[in-house]
Design an enzyme around this catalytic site. Structure first.
Site, PDB file in Angstrom:
ATOM      1  N   ARG A  15     -41.835  69.468   8.235  1.00 11.56           N
ATOM      2  CA  ARG A  15     -42.328  69.705   9.598  1.00 11.56           C
ATOM      3  C   ARG A  15     -41.314  69.394  10.695  1.00 11.56           C
ATOM      4  NH1 ARG A  15     -47.720  66.437   8.933  1.00 11.56           N
ATOM      5  NH2 ARG A  15     -46.505  65.585   7.214  1.00 11.56           N
ATOM      6  N   GLN A  72     -34.640  60.539  -7.041  1.00 13.54           N
ATOM      7  CA  GLN A  72     -35.886  61.114  -7.544  1.00 13.54           C
ATOM      8  C   GLN A  72     -35.671  62.631  -7.505  1.00 13.54           C
ATOM      9  OE1 GLN A  72     -39.213  61.045  -4.878  1.00 13.54           O
ATOM     10  NE2 GLN A  72     -40.739  61.064  -6.526  1.00 13.54           N
ATOM     11  N   LYS A 349      -6.386  58.343  30.001  1.00  7.81           N
ATOM     12  CA  LYS A 349      -6.448  58.362  28.531  1.00  7.81           C
ATOM     13  C   LYS A 349      -5.287  57.552  27.968  1.00  7.81           C
ATOM     14  CE  LYS A 349      -4.121  60.490  25.801  1.00  7.81           C
ATOM     15  NZ  LYS A 349      -3.191  61.373  25.110  1.00  7.81           N
ATOM     16  N   ASN A 384       2.378  64.542  30.344  1.00 13.56           N
ATOM     17  CA  ASN A 384       2.709  63.775  29.135  1.00 13.56           C
ATOM     18  C   ASN A 384       2.923  64.658  27.916  1.00 13.56           C
ATOM     19  OD1 ASN A 384      -0.035  64.444  29.238  1.00 13.56           O
ATOM     20  ND2 ASN A 384      -0.606  62.769  27.884  1.00 13.56           N
TER      21      ASN A 384
HETATM   22  C1  UD1 Z   1     -48.650  58.199   2.728  1.00 11.62           C
HETATM   23  C2  UD1 Z   1     -49.753  57.417   2.002  1.00 11.62           C
HETATM   24  C3  UD1 Z   1     -50.966  57.298   2.903  1.00 11.62           C
HETATM   25  C4  UD1 Z   1     -50.571  56.635   4.203  1.00 11.62           C
HETATM   26  C5  UD1 Z   1     -49.440  57.425   4.871  1.00 11.62           C
HETATM   27  C6  UD1 Z   1     -48.928  56.712   6.088  1.00 11.62           C
HETATM   28  C7  UD1 Z   1     -49.436  57.936  -0.353  1.00 11.62           C
HETATM   29  C8  UD1 Z   1     -49.939  58.684  -1.518  1.00 11.62           C
HETATM   30  N1  UD1 Z   1     -50.082  58.087   0.780  1.00 11.62           N
HETATM   31  O1  UD1 Z   1     -49.150  59.537   2.894  1.00 11.62           O
HETATM   32  O2  UD1 Z   1     -51.981  56.539   2.278  1.00 11.62           O
HETATM   33  O3  UD1 Z   1     -51.675  56.534   5.054  1.00 11.62           O
HETATM   34  O4  UD1 Z   1     -48.325  57.571   3.958  1.00 11.62           O
HETATM   35  O5  UD1 Z   1     -47.993  57.508   6.761  1.00 11.62           O
HETATM   36  O6  UD1 Z   1     -48.492  57.159  -0.490  1.00 11.62           O
HETATM   37  N2  UD1 Z   1     -41.753  60.281  -0.772  1.00 11.62           N
HETATM   38  C9  UD1 Z   1     -40.815  60.249  -1.772  1.00 11.62           C
HETATM   39  N3  UD1 Z   1     -41.051  60.934  -2.924  1.00 11.62           N
HETATM   40  C10 UD1 Z   1     -42.187  61.643  -3.133  1.00 11.62           C
HETATM   41  C11 UD1 Z   1     -43.148  61.674  -2.095  1.00 11.62           C
HETATM   42  C12 UD1 Z   1     -42.906  60.972  -0.937  1.00 11.62           C
HETATM   43  O7  UD1 Z   1     -39.762  59.608  -1.636  1.00 11.62           O
HETATM   44  O8  UD1 Z   1     -42.308  62.234  -4.213  1.00 11.62           O
HETATM   45  C13 UD1 Z   1     -41.499  59.532   0.459  1.00 11.62           C
HETATM   46  C14 UD1 Z   1     -41.397  60.435   1.676  1.00 11.62           C
HETATM   47  O9  UD1 Z   1     -40.049  60.805   1.918  1.00 11.62           O
HETATM   48  C15 UD1 Z   1     -41.934  59.544   2.786  1.00 11.62           C
HETATM   49  C16 UD1 Z   1     -42.907  58.615   2.063  1.00 11.62           C
HETATM   50  O10 UD1 Z   1     -42.582  58.674   0.706  1.00 11.62           O
HETATM   51  O11 UD1 Z   1     -40.912  58.741   3.362  1.00 11.62           O
HETATM   52  C17 UD1 Z   1     -44.376  58.994   2.293  1.00 11.62           C
HETATM   53  O12 UD1 Z   1     -44.612  60.274   1.777  1.00 11.62           O
HETATM   54  P1  UD1 Z   1     -45.533  61.319   2.534  1.00 11.62           P
HETATM   55  O13 UD1 Z   1     -45.609  62.544   1.706  1.00 11.62           O
HETATM   56  O14 UD1 Z   1     -45.129  61.418   3.951  1.00 11.62           O
HETATM   57  O15 UD1 Z   1     -46.965  60.568   2.412  1.00 11.62           O
HETATM   58  P2  UD1 Z   1     -48.192  60.765   3.373  1.00 11.62           P
HETATM   59  O16 UD1 Z   1     -48.894  61.996   3.008  1.00 11.62           O
HETATM   60  O17 UD1 Z   1     -47.794  60.570   4.761  1.00 11.62           O
END
Ligand code: UD1
Ligand code: CA
Length: 452
Positions: A15, A72, A349, A384
């Site tokens: 997004r 990952q 400078k 210069n």
């Molecule tokens: C997550 C939480 C939710 C919480 C919210 C707060 C989970 C399942 N849900 O949802 O309960 O209210 O954050 O903002 O954790 N990421 C990885 N690898 C992955 C997936 C995600 O590294 O496979 C990282 C993303 O880069 C991000 C973070 O984990 O920094 C959170 O992932 P995101 O998909 O944004 O979770 P939310 O749907 O926001």
């Protein structure tokens, strides 16, 4: 008890609609992820493990030596992301702090409350929660009748009754290291095909182990950045925090909403910052200065009692009692000694201007070393660059450079020497002598020539 931290940063950040990985977007002059890394370091005293995936090489390059990395390869959810760090952490940490890289407003105070609560918790984890009127996008915190935490339910899986819950999962957890890794292996894939870290709460509760929750006092800390609207909101909050800190330390902001001080800047007391001023990078400004309006200062050191109006400084060193502007430009390696006056439309400078030098109007000084109390007339230019190489100009103490003088380097103007208006100086001028004309020649005093 040894604590280590895992920062999740493998998600795509779709997004943001950006070529740049989300966690590298700058906030108050720093890449977003640096806030999480700094917090982790303060809390654990160790480099955190950053889980990377999307844009992995770019993130790794920016973060560099500040963290360890776990890759990952496929983004199968937050539980799966934490699992990628297992090889680096299993058996090494008594407590494992897990949080997301896109929440730069979480403070060290809040995170240490999380850790302290878990230290006292006989159960395997403690989480942060927040109560918000708009729960959109968050996991809901479900509690038992006795008030204890029962589960986190993700929005996509929540019943209408659960959706109405206003207590939300922030996304920061502190786990017992001897429980976490086995628990992650028990997490089942969700209907959306992801392994949710949040399911660890229900796992603990089902095993009869208590989960603690720490509620945020300041709901702003829960803001996670998913798009550029959030980015701007967080930027404004960070700006307010930084400016408030400096106002409490004795710096005046005429209009804090329009004054932009980056995170690593240092300001002295009784300094006044006027609106539309940007202080960036590793800049240090001393006491009792007047800075701005309309000034940009980057990676520079400014002394005390300086006045700098509508000017642009990058990589400069300015000593005490210097007056600059409007419309002055200091570039890398400019060093203005105490009491220098630099007026409008000047550029300096890689040059040293000694104490008390006056350079009032329309001049370019490059690769020069200028002694004390020299007067640089309007329109003076150090030529210069000969098209191939840069050359140096040396001007002795108390010299007087006439308006519109071209100083063709390499060149030395002696102490107390003078150049006439409009002269083009191509040869060194001895101490105390006067040169005029194009090309400039010594001006002989009539008396001497006529021998009278
Ligand atoms: C997550 C939480 C939710 C919480 C919210 C707060 C989970 C399942 N849900 O949802 O309960 O209210 O954050 O903002 O954790 N990421 C990885 N690898 C992955 C997936 C995600 O590294 O496979 C990282 C993303 O880069 C991000 C973070 O984990 O920094 C959170 O992932 P995101 O998909 O944004 O979770 P939310 O749907 O926001
Ligand atoms: Ca998120």
């Amino acid at each position: 008890m040894k604590i280590m931290a895992v920062i999740l940063a493998a998600g795509q950040g779709t997004r943001m609609r950006s070529e740049l990985p989300k966690v590298l977007h700058p906030l108050a002059g720093r890449p977003m992820i640096r806030y999480a890394i700094d917090t982790a370091k303060i809390l654990t005293g160790e480099k955190p493990v950053v889980v990377i995936g999307h844009g992995a090489s770019a993130v790794q390059e920016v973060v560099g030596e500040e963290a360890l990395f776990a890759v990952q390869a496929e983004q199968l959810g937050t539980a799966h992301a934490v699992q990628s760090a297992e090889a680096l952490l299993a058996g090494k940490a008594d407590l494992v702090l897990v949080f997301y890289a896109d929440m730069p407003l979480l403070t060290v105070e809040t995170m240490s409350k999380l850790v302290e609560t878990q230290r006292k918790n006989p159960g395997p984890l403690t989480m942060l929660t927040v109560v918000l009127p708009d729960s959109h996008g968050f996991g809901r915190v479900i509690r038992n009748a006795d008030g204890s935490v029962q589960a986190i339910v993700e929005e996509a899986q929540a019943t209408p009754e659960q959706l109405a819950v206003k207590e939300l999962n922030v996304g920061a957890y502190c786990f017992r290291g001897d429980w976490l890794w086995d628990a992650l292996r028990k997490i089942q894939v969700s209907p959306k095909g992801e392994y949710y870290l949040t399911d660890s709460v229900a796992l603990a509760v089902e095993a009869g182990r208590p989960v603690q929750a720490v509620a945020l006092e300041d709901a702003d800390e829960a803001i996670g950045i998913n798009n550029r609207v959030h980015l701007a909101e967080v930027e404004a909050i960070l700006r307010r925090r930084t400016n408030t800190r400096w106002m409490m330390a004795g710096v005046t902001f005429i209009n804090p909403e329009q004054t932009y001080v980056e995170a690593d800047v240092v300001l002295g007391k009784d300094t006044v910052l006027w609106p539309n001023t940007y202080v960036r990078g590793k800049t240090v400004i001393g006491e009792s200065c007047q800075i701005g309006p309309n000034t940009v200062i980057e990676d520079s050191t400014i002394g005390s009692h300086c006045t700098i109006i509508a000017s642009f400084l990058e990589g400069a060193l300015v000593e005490d009692h210097v007056e600059m502007g409007p419309f002055a430009h200091l570039r890398k390696g400019a060093h203005l000694a105490q009491g220098v006056h630099m007026g409008n439309f000047g550029e300096v400078k890689s040059s040293y201007l000694g104490p008390g030098v006056k350079m009032g109007h329309f001049s370019y000084i490059g690769d020069a070393n200028i002694g004390p109390d020299v007067n640089i007339g309007a329109g003076t230019i150090t030529c210069n660059y000969d098209g191939v190489k840069k050359h140096k100009t040396e001007i002795g103490a108390n010299a007087f450079i006439g308006s519109d003088t071209m100083l063709v380097a390499p060149l030395r103007i002696g102490e107390n020497a003078k150049t006439g208006a409009g002269s083009v100086v191509t040869h060194d001028v001895p101490d105390g002598e006067v040169v005029v004309g194009v090309p400039a020649r010594l001006l002989r005093k009539k008396k001497d020539n006529e021998g009278t």
